[in-house]
Design a protein around this motif. Structure first.
Motif, PDB file in Angstrom:
ATOM      1  N   GLU A  37      16.679   8.983  62.863  1.00 47.72           N
ATOM      2  CA  GLU A  37      17.859   9.727  62.414  1.00 47.72           C
ATOM      3  C   GLU A  37      19.144   9.010  62.812  1.00 47.72           C
ATOM      4  N   HIS A  45      13.426  17.941  60.257  1.00 49.49           N
ATOM      5  CA  HIS A  45      12.854  17.862  58.917  1.00 49.49           C
ATOM      6  C   HIS A  45      13.864  18.334  57.880  1.00 49.49           C
ATOM      7  N   GLY A  46      14.512  19.448  58.169  1.00 50.97           N
ATOM      8  CA  GLY A  46      15.514  19.980  57.260  1.00 50.97           C
ATOM      9  C   GLY A  46      16.715  19.057  57.108  1.00 50.97           C
ATOM     10  N   ARG A  47      17.140  18.453  58.225  1.00 42.81           N
ATOM     11  CA  ARG A  47      18.287  17.545  58.160  1.00 42.81           C
ATOM     12  C   ARG A  47      17.960  16.313  57.324  1.00 42.81           C
ATOM     13  N   ALA A  62      15.827  16.124  54.877  1.00 42.74           N
ATOM     14  CA  ALA A  62      15.776  16.519  53.463  1.00 42.74           C
ATOM     15  C   ALA A  62      17.185  16.713  52.913  1.00 42.74           C
ATOM     16  N   ALA A  63      18.040  17.356  53.707  1.00 43.31           N
ATOM     17  CA  ALA A  63      19.412  17.632  53.255  1.00 43.31           C
ATOM     18  C   ALA A  63      20.194  16.344  53.025  1.00 43.31           C
ATOM     19  N   LYS A  64      19.959  15.352  53.878  1.00 39.80           N
ATOM     20  CA  LYS A  64      20.679  14.078  53.765  1.00 39.80           C
ATOM     21  C   LYS A  64      19.949  13.072  52.883  1.00 39.80           C
ATOM     22  N   ASP A  65      18.765  13.477  52.394  1.00 41.24           N
ATOM     23  CA  ASP A  65      17.929  12.574  51.600  1.00 41.24           C
ATOM     24  C   ASP A  65      17.647  11.279  52.365  1.00 41.24           C
ATOM     25  N   GLN A  66      17.463  11.410  53.680  1.00 41.49           N
ATOM     26  CA  GLN A  66      17.228  10.218  54.500  1.00 41.49           C
ATOM     27  C   GLN A  66      15.758   9.916  54.686  1.00 41.49           C
TER      28      GLN A  66
END
Length: 493
Positions: A316, A349-351, A353-357
């Motif tokens: 991350e 996991h949510g972060r 997905a939200a950032k498309d990383q």
């Protein structure tokens, strides 16, 4: 029906892939293959064997009968394995001997299959006893080395001599004698308990049985190519007898242009089924060229809960996009109700997905297809030999993160000998942990910094060499031709 060749793999799942690719190549030359296995691998191999036969490939899957409670494979989880004992997989491989002896006797008596007697038996190099069993029934045995010659050369010397008897440098490095050039190993590049191993060590005794038995084989074939590690091919041959380098054993599509062939490659080699596979490939389609880091520690390994957290937070912080084949940590209780995602840091996991990383694959991943995708620019790998060859064929540089056994020696090869990888700085004093700060640093080094560009250039040179080796007139092509002609010259029973 062509001349019949029988094949017998180790119980290690990672060995099935090169065996199946070898089977397909032999069938393409007009041979008939019987692939002998156990209940452990029938589920994963049955669909592949059926698909091969539907495609006109003469491959027969035969089950060797073994009581289900007789063999316990165990699972190699981390560097904390007690290597003073014989690992469960190797123990299980040795326990196959009486069952295969009985199977081969019944097969030759036509009690199992109408197939004729095999011209030869291609048996995994981990199954040293196969030489004696094959000789008992008058069948020539071929030893199939599914690892590379550098790692096996170092592995052979280190396990026979034992590190306590190796010469040391003033700074404490281990010197491996008898190789084409000086090889120095750090404490980190040895197994955790190996430096303290005594002659009574179970794995030491295992290799003292297996390697001399393998030298009794009629032929030895190796899944490597001469241009990758030629001087160590020569060395290994001088010690162990004539061999043929016939790799990389990958589908022909693997050597074509990545952007055209990546979706065709995955179903050609994968042994499992992943519901995330198609979604993963679609996610990669939306990413820029060479911007995604692929992360997988192989089919039979997992990392600790603490390491999952450090790796996740380091990824991350790096800002680099990634695909991670995530499994339940090695030190976590196996619970069908628990998802590997539950072991990620809260909210990560949510972060992602939200950032498309990041994209997480649970279960089997279409590894070769992912590596072939133009969006993939790096690979965090445990450095199993299949992974090294696949990344080479795809031209994808590595972060070497070995977990056990010869993976440490493969890591030495890709980092120090051929220069296509950076090494994950595992810390012995922290139970082999790679910290989040180190993860961030090495990921950015490979994916963003100039060092990564240099490694990528070097790996693409090896990709071209691999393609040449398996192409018509190449070193592996000619060796495979020679091997097939030698089989066909064997007398029929």
């Amino acid at each position: 029906m062509g001349a019949h060749v029988m094949m017998l793999s180790s119980l290690g799942h990672g060995h099935l892939i090169p065996f199946m690719q070898l089977a397909k190549k032999l069938v393409a030359r007009g041979l008939t293959i019987s692939f002998v296995t156990t209940f452990h691998h029938i589920p994963s191999l049955r669909s592949k064997a059926e698909a091969a036969r539907e495609a006109g490939l003469d491959i027969h899957l035969l089950e060797m009968e073994i009581p289900h409670d007789h063999l316990t494979l165990g699972k190699v989880n981390s560097n904390s394995v007690q290597w003073h004992k014989l690992p469960p997989l190797l123990d299980a491989d040795e326990r196959l001997e009486p069952h295969f002896d009985r199977f081969l006797g019944r097969f030759l008596a036509r009690e199992i299959s109408p197939l004729p007697a095999p011209l030869c038996l291609i048996a995994d190099f981990l199954l040293g006893w196969a030489s004696a069993v094959a000789k008992k029934y008058g069948v020539p045995r071929v030893s199939f080395e599914t690892s590379g010659c550098f790692a096996e050369s170092v592995h052979q010397i280190v396990w026979e001599i034992l590190p306590r008897n190796l010469p040391r440098t003033a700074s404490g490095l281990y010197l491996v004698p008898g190789l084409p050039r000086e090889v120095r190993l750090t404490r980190l590049q040895l197994l955790p308990e190996l430096p303290e191993a005594t002659p009574e060590n179970g794995t030491h005794q295992y290799w003292l049985r297996v390697r001399p038995a393998n030298r009794q084989s009629w032929r030895t074939i190796v899944n490597t190519f001469y241009e990758l590690e030629g001087e160590f091919v020569d060395h290994y041959e001088s010690v162990n007898g004539t061999l043929r380098t016939i790799g990389p054993l990958l589908p022909p599509e693997a050597f074509e242009y990545r952007d055209v062939q990546c979706k065709k490659i995955a179903p050609a080699v994968e042994l499992g089924i992943s519901t995330d596979g198609d979604k993963c490939m679609q996610w990669l389609d939306a990413q820029a060229e060479e911007c995604v880091l692929y992360i997988s520690f192989g089919s039979e390994n997992s990392i600790s809960t603490a390491q999952v957290e450090e790796l996740a937070l380091g990824l991350e912080a790096s800002g680099v996009k990634f695909v991670w084949v995530l499994r339940t940590p090695s030190d976590a209780a196996q619970n069908s109700l628990t998802s590997p995602l539950d072991f990620l840091p809260v909210g990560l996991h949510g972060r992602m997905a939200a950032k498309d990383q990041g994209f997480f694959v649970l279960g089997w991943a279409p590894q070769l297809g992912i590596l072939a995708h133009p969006a993939t620019g790096g690979f965090i790998s445990h450095c199993g030999w299949n992974a090294v060859l696949e990344s080479t064929a795809m031209g994808v540089p590595l972060i070497a993160w070995p977990l056990y056994a010869e993976q440490h020696f493969n890591s030495k090869l890709v980092v120090d000998e051929i220069g296509v990888a950076v090494e994950a700085p595992q810390r012995i004093e922290q139970d082999w942990l790679v910290t989040r700060d180190d993860v961030k640093r090495i990921v950015r080094t490979l994916m963003i910094k100039e060092k990564g560009k240099e490694l990528r250039k070097r790996m693409k040179e090896l990709k071209a060499a691999a393609k040449t080796a398996v192409g018509e007139g190449g070193s592996s092509y000619k060796n495979f031709d020679l091997f097939v002609s030698e089989i066909m010259a064997l007398p029929k029973a």
